[in-house]
Design an enzyme around this catalytic site. Structure first.
Site, PDB file in Angstrom:
ATOM      1  CB  SER A  44      -0.593   0.023   1.232  1.00 18.06           C
ATOM      2  OG  SER A  44       0.195  -0.224   2.083  1.00 18.06           O
ATOM      3  CG  HIS A 251      -1.334   3.496   4.462  1.00 16.88           C
ATOM      4  ND1 HIS A 251      -1.880   3.279   5.468  1.00 16.88           N
ATOM      5  CD2 HIS A 251      -0.854   2.633   4.257  1.00 16.88           C
ATOM      6  CE1 HIS A 251      -1.831   1.200   5.103  1.00 16.88           C
ATOM      7  NE2 HIS A 251      -1.099   1.093   4.501  1.00 16.88           N
TER       8      HIS A 251
END
Length: 269
Positions: A44, A251
């Site tokens: 990711s 993230h």
């Protein structure tokens, strides 16, 4: 006067030659980048989760036009660009489902992988929802996995990449530290836990760097690029816990992709 004119003429000719050579070199550099066949693999952090602007065709892989591979391709116009990184990917997912675009003509490969193998998501969930002691125990388990199992998993991925793309320049990118210790956060995890999480990221990066070097790949650290932009810094390039979109938690933001990861790839490509 004649000598002076001769010297001036020589200087002019030399300057012209240097400019011509510089122009040729610049043109050659541009053409060499544009002639590159580039394949972006990974998890990711490479697909761009957290940066938005996802390609609907990528489905749950959540590949973003603001992810560093897409940004690098847009800036350098390689002759081909295959973007196969996928949210949630582990090393086995890369070898089983992401290597189809690699071949003997591939010039450049980028990859971030290993965080999911080491249980990144479970570590953060455990630390957010449980006691400090439980959190630290889960981090210790992750570090043990990095010692015992992850090196072999990385070897499998790196060997498979080299077998399919024997001439490629392979750039392995690490992970940032999440937290600025003693920063602006006044609630949430303790600094003891935050420090342990940062240390675990460093531990994972060190193991990854060693395996990359042993395969002749280029490892690029991104922690330095994120310094001053961690969670609790006041100018974070990382999402903190996001209950509305839990998958984007921890993230990089779009700024983290463009300001942290893109320069790391550009410096090594």
């Amino acid at each position: 006067m004649k000598l002076s004119r001769l010297g001036a003429l020589s200087s002019s000719l030399l300057l012209g030659a240097l400019l011509a050579l510089t122009g040729t070199a610049t043109a050659h550099a541009a053409s060499s980048v544009q002639g590159v066949d580039y394949v972006a693999l990974g998890d990711s952090y490479s697909s761009g989760v957290g940066s938005g602007s996802y390609d609907s065709a990528s489905g749950d892989c959540k590949r973003s036009t603001k992810a560093y591979p897409a940004l690098w391709a847009a800036a350098n116009s390689p002759s081909s660009f295959a973007f196969t990184a996928c949210s949630g990917a582990r090393t086995g997912d890369v070898t089983s489902g992401q290597l189809g675009s690699l071949n003997a003509s591939t010039d450049l490969v980028s990859i971030s992988i290993g965080g999911n193998d080491a249980g990144f998501a479970d570590v953060m969930t455990t630390c957010v929802l449980n006691s400090e002691a439980t959190c630290l125990s889960r981090i210790a388990t992750a570090r043990s996995y990095v010692d015992s199992t992850l090196p072999g998993n990385l070897d499998s991925v790196y060997s498979a990449i080299r077998a399919k793309a024997p001439s490629a320049h392979v750039v392995v990118l690490g992970y940032p530290r999440f937290y600025k210790i003693g920063g602006s956060c006044v609630v949430g995890l303790s600094d003891t836990v935050r420090s342990a999480i940062n240390s675990a990221a460093d531990y994972l990066n060190a193991a990854t760097a060693k395996r990359a070097a042993d395969h002749g790949f280029t490892y690029v650290d991104v922690a330095g690029g994120f310094t001053g932009h961690e969670i609790c810094s006041g100018d974070s390039w990382l999402h903190s816990l996001n209950w509305l979109n839990i998958g984007e938690s921890y993230h990089p933001t779009a700024a983290g992709q463009s300001g942290g990861y893109l320069p790391a790839l550009t410096s090594a490509a």
